[in-house]
Write a protein that holds these residues in place. Structure first.
Motif, PDB file in Angstrom:
ATOM      1  N   ARG A   1       0.818  -1.357   0.095  1.00 59.71           N
ATOM      2  CA  ARG A   1       0.030  -0.072  -0.033  1.00 59.71           C
ATOM      3  C   ARG A   1       0.973   1.493  -0.031  1.00 59.71           C
ATOM      4  NH1 ARG A   1      -4.069   1.721   5.020  1.00 59.71           N
ATOM      5  NH2 ARG A   1      -4.334   4.015   3.973  1.00 59.71           N
ATOM      6  N   TRP A   2       1.752   1.540   0.920  1.00 58.91           N
ATOM      7  CA  TRP A   2       2.737   2.793   1.100  1.00 58.91           C
ATOM      8  C   TRP A   2       3.523   2.680  -0.417  1.00 58.91           C
ATOM      9  CZ3 TRP A   2       5.364   2.634   6.531  1.00 58.91           C
ATOM     10  CH2 TRP A   2       4.364   2.967   7.378  1.00 58.91           C
ATOM     11  N   GLU A   3       3.821   1.726  -0.914  1.00 59.99           N
ATOM     12  CA  GLU A   3       4.550   1.909  -2.302  1.00 59.99           C
ATOM     13  C   GLU A   3       3.480   2.193  -3.387  1.00 59.99           C
ATOM     14  OE1 GLU A   3       7.537  -0.646  -5.011  1.00 59.99           O
ATOM     15  OE2 GLU A   3       6.058  -1.885  -3.934  1.00 59.99           O
ATOM     16  N   ARG A   4       2.250   2.125  -3.373  1.00 60.52           N
ATOM     17  CA  ARG A   4       1.432   2.454  -4.147  1.00 60.52           C
ATOM     18  C   ARG A   4       0.993   3.993  -4.124  1.00 60.52           C
ATOM     19  NH1 ARG A   4      -1.536  -2.261  -2.919  1.00 60.52           N
ATOM     20  NH2 ARG A   4      -2.959  -1.050  -1.667  1.00 60.52           N
ATOM     21  N   GLU A   5       1.268   4.308  -2.687  1.00 57.66           N
ATOM     22  CA  GLU A   5       1.024   5.805  -2.353  1.00 57.66           C
ATOM     23  C   GLU A   5       2.207   6.631  -2.428  1.00 57.66           C
ATOM     24  OE1 GLU A   5      -0.527   5.648   1.381  1.00 57.66           O
ATOM     25  OE2 GLU A   5      -2.604   4.871   1.208  1.00 57.66           O
ATOM     26  N   GLY A   6       3.371   5.934  -2.944  1.00 59.95           N
ATOM     27  CA  GLY A   6       4.615   6.784  -3.189  1.00 59.95           C
ATOM     28  C   GLY A   6       5.411   7.024  -1.910  1.00 59.95           C
ATOM     29  N   LYS A   7       5.140   6.542  -0.766  1.00 63.69           N
ATOM     30  CA  LYS A   7       5.678   6.692   0.373  1.00 63.69           C
ATOM     31  C   LYS A   7       7.112   5.615   0.790  1.00 63.69           C
ATOM     32  CE  LYS A   7       1.409   8.070   2.667  1.00 63.69           C
ATOM     33  NZ  LYS A   7       0.485   7.776   3.977  1.00 63.69           N
ATOM     34  N   LEU A   8       7.018   4.443  -0.151  1.00 57.22           N
ATOM     35  CA  LEU A   8       8.234   3.675  -0.068  1.00 57.22           C
ATOM     36  C   LEU A   8       8.485   3.318  -1.522  1.00 57.22           C
ATOM     37  CD1 LEU A   8       7.342   1.192   3.067  1.00 57.22           C
ATOM     38  CD2 LEU A   8       9.238   3.105   2.692  1.00 57.22           C
ATOM     39  N   TYR A   9       9.658   3.117  -1.671  1.00 56.34           N
ATOM     40  CA  TYR A   9      10.053   2.813  -3.024  1.00 56.34           C
ATOM     41  C   TYR A   9      10.947   1.427  -2.983  1.00 56.34           C
ATOM     42  CZ  TYR A   9       9.655   8.108  -3.831  1.00 56.34           C
ATOM     43  OH  TYR A   9       9.300   9.261  -3.510  1.00 56.34           O
ATOM     44  N   ARG A  10      11.093   0.777  -4.227  1.00 55.19           N
ATOM     45  CA  ARG A  10      12.005  -0.289  -4.356  1.00 55.19           C
ATOM     46  C   ARG A  10      12.586   0.185  -5.547  1.00 55.19           C
ATOM     47  NH1 ARG A  10       8.556  -5.636  -4.394  1.00 55.19           N
ATOM     48  NH2 ARG A  10       6.984  -4.322  -4.923  1.00 55.19           N
ATOM     49  N   LEU A  11      14.118  -0.316  -5.566  1.00 57.13           N
ATOM     50  CA  LEU A  11      14.741  -0.190  -6.813  1.00 57.13           C
ATOM     51  C   LEU A  11      14.384  -1.134  -7.836  1.00 57.13           C
ATOM     52  CD1 LEU A  11      18.642   0.042  -5.377  1.00 57.13           C
ATOM     53  CD2 LEU A  11      17.244   1.916  -6.153  1.00 57.13           C
ATOM     54  N   ASP A  12      13.993  -2.335  -7.402  1.00 56.49           N
ATOM     55  CA  ASP A  12      13.461  -3.032  -8.455  1.00 56.49           C
ATOM     56  C   ASP A  12      12.121  -3.634  -7.862  1.00 56.49           C
ATOM     57  OD1 ASP A  12      12.883  -5.419 -10.041  1.00 56.49           O
ATOM     58  OD2 ASP A  12      14.980  -6.016 -10.311  1.00 56.49           O
ATOM     59  N   GLY A  13      10.990  -3.334  -8.846  1.00 55.87           N
ATOM     60  CA  GLY A  13       9.647  -3.658  -8.203  1.00 55.87           C
ATOM     61  C   GLY A  13       9.485  -5.312  -8.173  1.00 55.87           C
ATOM     62  N   THR A  14      10.497  -5.981  -8.914  1.00 49.76           N
ATOM     63  CA  THR A  14      10.297  -7.351  -8.860  1.00 49.76           C
ATOM     64  C   THR A  14      11.057  -8.238  -7.837  1.00 49.76           C
ATOM     65  OG1 THR A  14      12.066  -7.922 -10.217  1.00 49.76           O
ATOM     66  CG2 THR A  14      10.101  -7.246 -11.560  1.00 49.76           C
ATOM     67  N   ILE A  15      11.508  -7.323  -6.899  1.00 50.22           N
ATOM     68  CA  ILE A  15      12.390  -7.984  -6.017  1.00 50.22           C
ATOM     69  C   ILE A  15      11.679  -7.574  -4.300  1.00 50.22           C
ATOM     70  CG2 ILE A  15      14.407  -8.275  -4.605  1.00 50.22           C
ATOM     71  CD1 ILE A  15      16.037  -7.865  -7.198  1.00 50.22           C
ATOM     72  N   GLU A  16      11.258  -8.490  -3.701  1.00 57.68           N
ATOM     73  CA  GLU A  16      10.919  -8.088  -2.256  1.00 57.68           C
ATOM     74  C   GLU A  16      12.092  -8.061  -1.234  1.00 57.68           C
ATOM     75  OE1 GLU A  16       7.987 -10.001   1.326  1.00 57.68           O
ATOM     76  OE2 GLU A  16       8.000 -10.826  -0.887  1.00 57.68           O
ATOM     77  N   PRO A  17      12.083  -6.801  -0.656  1.00 58.16           N
ATOM     78  CA  PRO A  17      13.178  -6.775   0.153  1.00 58.16           C
ATOM     79  C   PRO A  17      13.167  -7.111   1.404  1.00 58.16           C
ATOM     80  CG  PRO A  17      12.080  -4.702   0.088  1.00 58.16           C
ATOM     81  CD  PRO A  17      11.538  -5.653  -0.891  1.00 58.16           C
ATOM     82  N   THR A  18      14.202  -7.400   2.158  1.00 51.69           N
ATOM     83  CA  THR A  18      14.417  -8.216   3.507  1.00 51.69           C
ATOM     84  C   THR A  18      14.658  -7.093   4.663  1.00 51.69           C
ATOM     85  OG1 THR A  18      16.708  -8.644   3.330  1.00 51.69           O
ATOM     86  CG2 THR A  18      15.172 -10.326   2.502  1.00 51.69           C
ATOM     87  N   LYS A  19      14.835  -5.789   4.224  1.00 52.45           N
ATOM     88  CA  LYS A  19      14.948  -4.970   5.266  1.00 52.45           C
ATOM     89  C   LYS A  19      14.633  -3.555   4.759  1.00 52.45           C
ATOM     90  CE  LYS A  19      18.699  -6.863   8.152  1.00 52.45           C
ATOM     91  NZ  LYS A  19      20.000  -6.828   8.760  1.00 52.45           N
ATOM     92  N   PHE A  20      14.387  -2.598   5.804  1.00 52.37           N
ATOM     93  CA  PHE A  20      14.059  -1.280   5.287  1.00 52.37           C
ATOM     94  C   PHE A  20      15.182  -0.555   6.083  1.00 52.37           C
ATOM     95  CE2 PHE A  20      12.452   2.623   4.444  1.00 52.37           C
ATOM     96  CZ  PHE A  20      11.958   3.393   5.728  1.00 52.37           C
ATOM     97  N   LYS A  21      15.860   0.466   5.319  1.00 55.38           N
ATOM     98  CA  LYS A  21      17.047   1.014   5.764  1.00 55.38           C
ATOM     99  C   LYS A  21      16.821   2.404   6.109  1.00 55.38           C
ATOM    100  CE  LYS A  21      20.437  -0.507   6.897  1.00 55.38           C
ATOM    101  NZ  LYS A  21      20.797  -1.269   8.253  1.00 55.38           N
ATOM    102  N   ASP A  22      15.649   2.995   5.804  1.00 51.06           N
ATOM    103  CA  ASP A  22      15.502   4.426   6.312  1.00 51.06           C
ATOM    104  C   ASP A  22      16.290   5.394   5.536  1.00 51.06           C
ATOM    105  OD1 ASP A  22      14.206   6.488   7.717  1.00 51.06           O
ATOM    106  OD2 ASP A  22      15.805   6.645   9.062  1.00 51.06           O
ATOM    107  N   ALA A  23      16.262   5.001   4.033  1.00 50.05           N
ATOM    108  CA  ALA A  23      16.908   5.932   3.006  1.00 50.05           C
ATOM    109  C   ALA A  23      15.930   7.056   2.807  1.00 50.05           C
ATOM    110  CB  ALA A  23      17.304   4.938   1.865  1.00 50.05           C
ATOM    111  N   THR A  24      16.592   8.183   2.259  1.00 50.20           N
ATOM    112  CA  THR A  24      15.914   9.262   2.012  1.00 50.20           C
ATOM    113  C   THR A  24      16.383   9.565   0.652  1.00 50.20           C
ATOM    114  OG1 THR A  24      15.518   9.876   4.387  1.00 50.20           O
ATOM    115  CG2 THR A  24      15.108  11.600   2.535  1.00 50.20           C
ATOM    116  N   LEU A  25      15.241   9.631  -0.404  1.00 52.28           N
ATOM    117  CA  LEU A  25      15.610  10.365  -1.797  1.00 52.28           C
ATOM    118  C   LEU A  25      14.357  10.585  -2.487  1.00 52.28           C
ATOM    119  CD1 LEU A  25      16.414   7.116  -4.069  1.00 52.28           C
ATOM    120  CD2 LEU A  25      14.898   7.025  -2.051  1.00 52.28           C
TER     121      LEU A  25
END
Length: 210
Positions: A1-25
């Protein structure tokens, strides 16, 4: 949901990340990262050899495709390490200051909004030529472990560390070594500096930037 709302991003939408590192960009920065022609996905890097070879936790290695024979010409940036690991600090040792003789040690000089903002402030302090290391460090106060020597009588009343180990998050009587007090002192000093103060106004990562 957050990704759809533009609050979280993934470099590659096909890969599910294992951690969230609080990056800001920003979105533009995200697109720049996505444009990288080569991505190496072998897990965590355990070390970078003197010649720049990357060694991974599984024992494999990768020789990077550029020449690092000119010592110091290439900078290797570790963007996923935890910046402040208080649980591994030696309580009897004095923390490294941010600025010391050409060396910069990242420290928690503000807390939220996070590492990117703190890194930008420390970098900006480094670019102000008429400041000494002592003057820069006076604008870069940061908390130590609970077990560090108390700075005054209020700190002396602190209980010993919890069974979980040292922490920078002591909640109790305020004193000069308390993170909130240091954070306020830093902000006041930043705004009073003729170069740093105007630079903070409108800073997109600063929650008090106006």
């Amino acid at each position: 949901r957050w990704e759809r709302e533009g609050k979280l991003y993934r470099l590659d939408g096909t890969i599910e990340p294992t951690k969230f590192k609080d990056a800001t960009l920003s979105v533009d920065e995200l697109e720049s990262l996505r444009s990288a022609a080569t991505a190496v996905r072998r897990g965590r890097v355990s070390c970078i050899e003197d010649d720049g070879t990357l060694t991974f936790e599984d024992g494999t290695s990768l020789v990077l495709p550029w020449d690092d024979s000119d010592d110091g010409a290439i900078a290797y940036v570790h963007c996923s390490a935890g910046a402040f690991n208080y649980s591994k600090k030696d309580p009897s040792s004095k923390p490294e200051p941010v600025f010391r003789g050409g060396k910069i040690t990242m420290q928690d000089v503000y807390g939220t909004p996070g590492f990117c903002f703190m890194g930008s402030v420390i970098a900006r302090l480094e670019t102000i030529p008429d400041l000494t290391d002592d003057e820069r460090n006076a604008l870069s106060l940061f908390p130590g472990c609970d077990d560090s020597p108390p700075s005054d009588s209020a700190a002396a009343s602190r209980p010993p560390s919890s069974p979980l180990g040292p922490s920078s998050g002591w909640i109790g009587a305020l004193d000069s070594s308390h993170g909130y007090v240091q954070r306020l002192a830093n902000v006041i000093g930043w705004y009073e500096n003729a170069e740093l103060g105007p630079w903070l106004v409108g800073h997109r990562l600063f929650n008090m930037g106006g």
